[in-house]
Scaffold this active site. Structure first.
Site, PDB file in Angstrom:
ATOM      1  N   LYS A 248       0.842  -1.194   0.000  1.00 29.01           N
ATOM      2  CA  LYS A 248       0.000   0.000   0.000  1.00 29.01           C
ATOM      3  C   LYS A 248       0.880   1.248   0.000  1.00 29.01           C
ATOM      4  O   LYS A 248       1.712   1.436   0.898  1.00 29.01           O
ATOM      5  CB  LYS A 248      -0.929  -0.010   1.220  1.00 29.01           C
ATOM      6  CG  LYS A 248      -1.766  -1.283   1.339  1.00 29.01           C
ATOM      7  CD  LYS A 248      -2.605  -1.560   0.090  1.00 29.01           C
ATOM      8  CE  LYS A 248      -3.291  -2.922   0.167  1.00 29.01           C
ATOM      9  NZ  LYS A 248      -3.979  -3.292  -1.077  1.00 29.01           N
TER      10      LYS A 248
ATOM     11  N   LYS B  95     -14.220  -7.390  -6.474  1.00 26.80           N
ATOM     12  CA  LYS B  95     -14.585  -7.592  -5.071  1.00 26.80           C
ATOM     13  C   LYS B  95     -16.079  -7.892  -4.996  1.00 26.80           C
ATOM     14  O   LYS B  95     -16.908  -7.087  -5.430  1.00 26.80           O
ATOM     15  CB  LYS B  95     -14.205  -6.364  -4.249  1.00 26.80           C
ATOM     16  CG  LYS B  95     -12.673  -6.222  -4.114  1.00 26.80           C
ATOM     17  CD  LYS B  95     -12.301  -5.332  -2.969  1.00 26.80           C
ATOM     18  CE  LYS B  95     -10.847  -5.442  -2.544  1.00 26.80           C
ATOM     19  NZ  LYS B  95      -9.839  -5.210  -3.568  1.00 26.80           N
TER      20      LYS B  95
END
Ligand code: MG
Length: 368
Positions: free
Chosen positions: A165, A266
């Site tokens: 990230k 997702k």
């Protein structure tokens, strides 16, 4: 078979460590998850879970799911849960949009279809592929040493693909993170640099131009689709679009524009397995790779996503994230677990994962 009762449970899922993403802009300590138990007149029970990964990650939040269920759940009573397209049309009529509200109910109906036919959901979604589902890690934003230590810890558990990230305001620290983590890689490993919408296009272009030689995928560099497309035209790295793919129409536009090589598919964000399957099939037809996974949640949510991943050719998968590995509470028995960096869809009928009543507690709402 008819749906006779829907019970809704709220479960707080603590993260083992506070988790920082988007360059430290977003920090999470626990997740607000909603579990639905769908009962039928022949005694079968189906389970589903909705967990949007906090309230700041997506335009979605836990209390939003439970409020949306107030509108939708009563409309499903009396329906046959095996008729999944009918169930989804009724949900879309009862509450247009709000896909993340509907996912848990859709997945619970897939669980019931599997239990009623004696088949695991993976076989109802097209059939189990031979190769196991490869997992990827989730390495929080930090200084380069902390990120390398996190990669090493995942490496010990078998992970070979790492999602780092990034996403700071200044290009410098992100360039350092990307260079340092790339240098720490072993030959069999690969990296994704996920900015989680944090960069403005000029920052994204600066970081990506300065680290072009590092390779790796760059995921969701900017907030909007248009900003990501600007970055796309000015850089050479492979791009994954994640947060901006919320519907089939979003995917269609991205494919037409050649905006990405891969998407984050997702399940919760697109509205459940029924809608995710449509996106999956389009990706198969047009050569787009996928990370098939959940937005968050326990092993119950993860296992639904793994069934779809396991039914998808390995050629078109990149990797799957298991959120439940980051939690201190294990909500359910069974399900898809880390097995040395890969996972498998359970073989039992339905999802193959059953919540533990002592962790679920009493329902917060009951319909029927
Ligand atoms: Mg992402």
């Amino acid at each position: 078979m008819k749906i006779t009762r829907i019970a809704v449970h709220q479960v707080t899922l603590p993260l083992a460590k506070p988790y920082s993403l988007s360059g430290g802009r977003l920090v999470f300590e626990e997740l607000d998850s909603t579990v639905v138990r769908v009962e039928t007149d022949d005694g079968l029970v189906g389970w589903g879970e909705g967990c949007p990964w906090g309230s700041t990650y997506l335009p979605a939040f836990g209390r939003g799911i439970r409020a949306g269920l107030e509108e939708i759940a009563p409309q499903l009573l009396g329906l046959d849960p095996r008729r999944l397209d009918v169930v989804n049309r009724v949900m879309d009529k009862a509450l247009p949009g709000h896909p993340y509200v509907k996912s848990a109910l859709d997945v619970a109906c897939w669980d019931l279809l599997g239990k009623s036919t004696g088949l695991p959901v993976v076989d109802l979604l097209g059939g189990r592929e031979e190769s196991p589902v490869v997992l990827h890690s989730s390495v929080p934003t930090g200084d380069p040493e902390a990120m390398i230590a996190s990669i090493e810890a995942y490496r010990q558990r078998g992970y070979r693909i790492h999602s780092c990230k990034v996403g700071g305001d200044d290009p410098g620290p992100d360039i350092e993170r990307i260079r340092a983590t790339t240098a720490a890689l072993e030959p069999s490993e690969s990296l994704t640099f996920d900015a989680n919408r944090a960069w403005l296009p000029d920052t994204a272009i600066q970081v990506m131009t300065a680290t072009e030689d590092c390779g790796g995928y760059v995921e969701q560099p900017c907030e909007t689709y248009e900003e990501c497309l600007t970055v796309r035209h000015r850089t050479s790295q492979a791009i994954i679009l994640d947060e901006t793919i919320q519907s089939f129409a979003d995917l269609l536009r991205a494919q037409k524009d050649g905006a990405c090589e891969a998407i984050g598919l997702k399940i919760g964000r697109v509205g459940g397995l029924s809608k995710a399957r449509r996106l999956r099939d389009f990706c198969l037809a047009t050569g787009i790779r996928m990370n098939i996974e959940e937005t968050g949640g326990s092993v119950l949510a993860d296992t639904g996503a793994v069934h779809l991943a396991a039914a998808t050719p390995a050629t078109h998968r990149r990797a799957t994230w298991l959120c439940h590995n980051m939690l201190t509470v294990d909500l359910a028995e069974g399900g898809a677990r880390n097995d040395g960096g890969v996972t498998h869809a359970p073989e039992a009928p339905g999802l193959g994962v059953e919540p533990r009543p002592e962790i679920l507690g009493e329902p917060v709402a009951v319909y029927g």
